[in-house]
Every structure is written in structure tokens, then in C-alpha cells.
Design a protein around this motif. Structure first.
Motif, short mmCIF file in Angstrom:
data_model
loop_
_atom_site.label_atom_id
_atom_site.label_comp_id
_atom_site.label_asym_id
_atom_site.label_seq_id
_atom_site.Cartn_x
_atom_site.Cartn_y
_atom_site.Cartn_z
N GLU A 1 0.82 -1.23 0.00
CA GLU A 1 0.00 0.00 0.00
C GLU A 1 0.84 1.27 0.00
N HIS A 2 2.09 1.16 0.49
CA HIS A 2 2.94 2.34 0.64
C HIS A 2 4.21 2.18 -0.19
N ILE A 3 4.48 3.18 -1.04
CA ILE A 3 5.70 3.17 -1.86
C ILE A 3 6.60 4.33 -1.43
N GLY A 4 7.91 4.06 -1.33
CA GLY A 4 8.86 5.11 -0.97
C GLY A 4 10.02 5.19 -1.95
N GLU A 5 10.42 6.41 -2.26
CA GLU A 5 11.63 6.65 -3.07
C GLU A 5 12.42 7.76 -2.40
N ASN A 6 13.75 7.70 -2.53
CA ASN A 6 14.57 8.71 -1.85
C ASN A 6 15.02 9.85 -2.76
N ARG A 7 14.84 9.68 -4.07
CA ARG A 7 15.28 10.74 -5.00
C ARG A 7 14.11 11.22 -5.86
N VAL A 8 14.11 12.52 -6.13
CA VAL A 8 12.98 13.12 -6.84
C VAL A 8 12.78 12.51 -8.23
N ASP A 9 13.88 12.34 -9.00
CA ASP A 9 13.72 11.82 -10.36
C ASP A 9 13.12 10.42 -10.36
N LYS A 10 13.61 9.58 -9.46
CA LYS A 10 13.09 8.20 -9.40
C LYS A 10 11.67 8.17 -8.83
N PHE A 11 11.39 9.06 -7.91
CA PHE A 11 10.02 9.16 -7.38
C PHE A 11 9.06 9.44 -8.53
N LEU A 12 9.42 10.42 -9.36
CA LEU A 12 8.53 10.82 -10.46
C LEU A 12 8.37 9.71 -11.50
N ASP A 13 9.46 8.96 -11.76
CA ASP A 13 9.36 7.80 -12.67
C ASP A 13 8.34 6.79 -12.15
N LYS A 14 8.49 6.42 -10.89
CA LYS A 14 7.60 5.41 -10.31
C LYS A 14 6.17 5.94 -10.24
N TYR A 15 6.04 7.21 -9.90
CA TYR A 15 4.70 7.80 -9.79
C TYR A 15 3.99 7.74 -11.14
N GLU A 16 4.70 8.09 -12.19
CA GLU A 16 4.13 8.07 -13.53
C GLU A 16 3.66 6.65 -13.89
N ALA A 17 4.46 5.67 -13.54
CA ALA A 17 4.14 4.28 -13.91
C ALA A 17 3.04 3.67 -13.06
#
Ligand code: PLP
Length: 223
Positions: A51-67
Motif C-alpha cells: 500500500e505504501h511506496i517510498g523513493e529517496n530521490r525526486v527523479d526516481k520518485f517521479l518515474d515510479k509515480y508516472e508508472a
């Protein structure tokens, strides 16, 4: 790598640690930190019941969010955030775990379209290399951050030094919870301070013993 098996094992361990601490397993949220894998693998992990996803870097956060944005997920930005990047990411973030300066809080206040749940990062061990407020700096910082109504301080976040012993980690996590409680008792505006973001693959059981409500786990999902 069997994602379902790893997921089951982690959730079992979390439940056991909660039980040992006389806590409900539902009081501990498991954030799957997907920074080691691509979006396709992250999607497969989500399908195991995350249920919860975490990323530590903005660029990778945005990649995962988009997908993965069409899934029912809660999004955590867990790493340090440069002020110039706030604008590009903050409105996709449900929880930001690394609030480490008043200037950053001011930028979030300026860019966020709705209140963002934030953890104040504290550097309890006072390691020079670590981000976060030292205990002696927290007081002054919260007095200023309390004025920002888009920055909701839901709790404290901390990380133990890489080389700390089990006992040292236990002490750091206990002190973080103690500090959280002291601040919570003061009922500061915009700061419920009910939560604790502590614990990674190597130390989440110790964190749960000390009251952690959000554990951030990466490595153990992907081995
Ligand atoms: C990578 C990371 C984690 C997860 O660490 P693991 O040891 O892989 O479980 C947790 N918190 C932060 C801030 C991270 O960058």
C-alpha cells in the motif's frame, strides 16, 4: 528473488515485532522502498499487496509515480529534497520524511496546493554526515515551521548510523520517541506529532519495539 515470499516474510516479522511490543500490527505501516528496482518490478511488488511506496530521490520518485499512479497507493518521499526541486514533486507526495530545514519548509509552504504530511528529520546521534536537526536545534525550528499551514508535522524521522551496534540503535530510537512525545505534549499548531518514521531492513524490529509507525524497507524485498 521471490517478491511474494519476501513480502510475506517481512509482514510476518513486522507482526511478530509488534506483538512483542504489545502493539497492534496495524499500527505499523510498511513502506516498500523501490529505489533499487525499475517500475516494472515495483509494479510486481505492488501486486503482492503493498500500500505504501517510498523513493529517496525526486527523479526516481517521479518515474515510479508516472508508472504506478493509477494504483491505490500512498506515496512517500523519504530522502533529502533540494529546495529547487520542491515545485516539481511536492504535489504528488502524501508523506515527506526528510524535512531538515526551515527554508525547505518555507518552500513547501509556497509550492504545495494542499497540506503535506511531513516528518521532521532529527539527527539524534549528531553524526556530521547526516541530514536532520540536532536536538538542540529542534526547538527554534518548530517555532517557525508551526506557522506554515501547508506543512503538517505528523512526526519525527531518524536514521541510525551505519556502524551502530544493536544497543546504540535501540538507544537512538528510544530517544527519538521520547523527543516526539515531549513535543506532542505541547500541542503545537499544525504538528500532531503522532508518528515515527524509523527502521530499515537491518533495524526495523528495533524500531517497532520503540514505537515506529512507518518502517522504510528496501533491501529485504529484493533479495
Ligand atoms: C534506501 C533507504 C531505505 C531502505 O533501506 P534498506 O536498508 O534497503 O531497507 C530507508 N530509508 C531511506 C531514507 C533510504 O534512502
Amino acid at each position: 528473488m521471490n517478491l511474494q515470499e519476501n513480502k510475506n516474510l517481512i509482514f510476518e516479522q513486522v507482526a511478530l515485532a509488534a506483538e512483542a511490543a504489545n502493539r497492534s500490527k496495524n499500527s505499523v505501516n510498511v513502506i516498500a522502498v523501490t529505489k533499487y528496482v525499475d517500475s516494472e518490478t515495483a509494479k510486481k511488488l505492488v501486486d503482492t499487496g503493498i500500500e505504501h511506496i517510498g523513493e529517496n530521490r525526486v527523479d526516481k520518485f517521479l518515474d515510479k509515480y508516472e508508472a504506478l499512479k493509477d494504483q491505490q497507493l500512498t506515496w512517500h518521499l523519504i530522502g533529502s529534497l533540494q529546495r529547487r526541486k520542491v515545485k516539481s514533486v511536492i504535489n504528488f507526495v502524501d508523506y515527506f520524511h526528510a524535512l531538515d530545514s526551515v527554508k525547505l519548509a518555507a518552500e513547501i509552504q509556497k509550492r504545495a496546493e494542499k497540506p503535506v504530511k511531513c516528518f521532521l528529520q532529527v539527527n539524534i546521534s549528531e553524526e556530521e554526515s547526516k541530514h536532520g536537526f540536532k536536538v538542540t536545534e529542534v526547538e527554534e525550528a518548530i517555532a517557525e515551521i508551526a506557522n506554515f499551514d501547508k506543512v503538517i508535522v505528523v512526526g519525527l524521522m531518524t536514521m541510525a548510523p551505519i556502524d551502530a551496534s544493536q544497543d546504540e540503535i535501540d538507544t537512538i530510537f528510544a530517544r527519538t520517541n521520547q523527543l516526539r512525545r515531549q513535543l506532542q505534549d505541547r500541542k503545537i499548531k499544525n504538528m500532531p506529532l503522532t508518528e515515527l518514521s524509523m527502521g530499515m531492513s537491518g533495524d526495523y524490529q528495533i524500531a517497532i519495539k520503540n514505537g515506529s509507525t512507518f518502517v522504510r524497507i528496501g533491501t529485504s524485498f529484493f533479495k
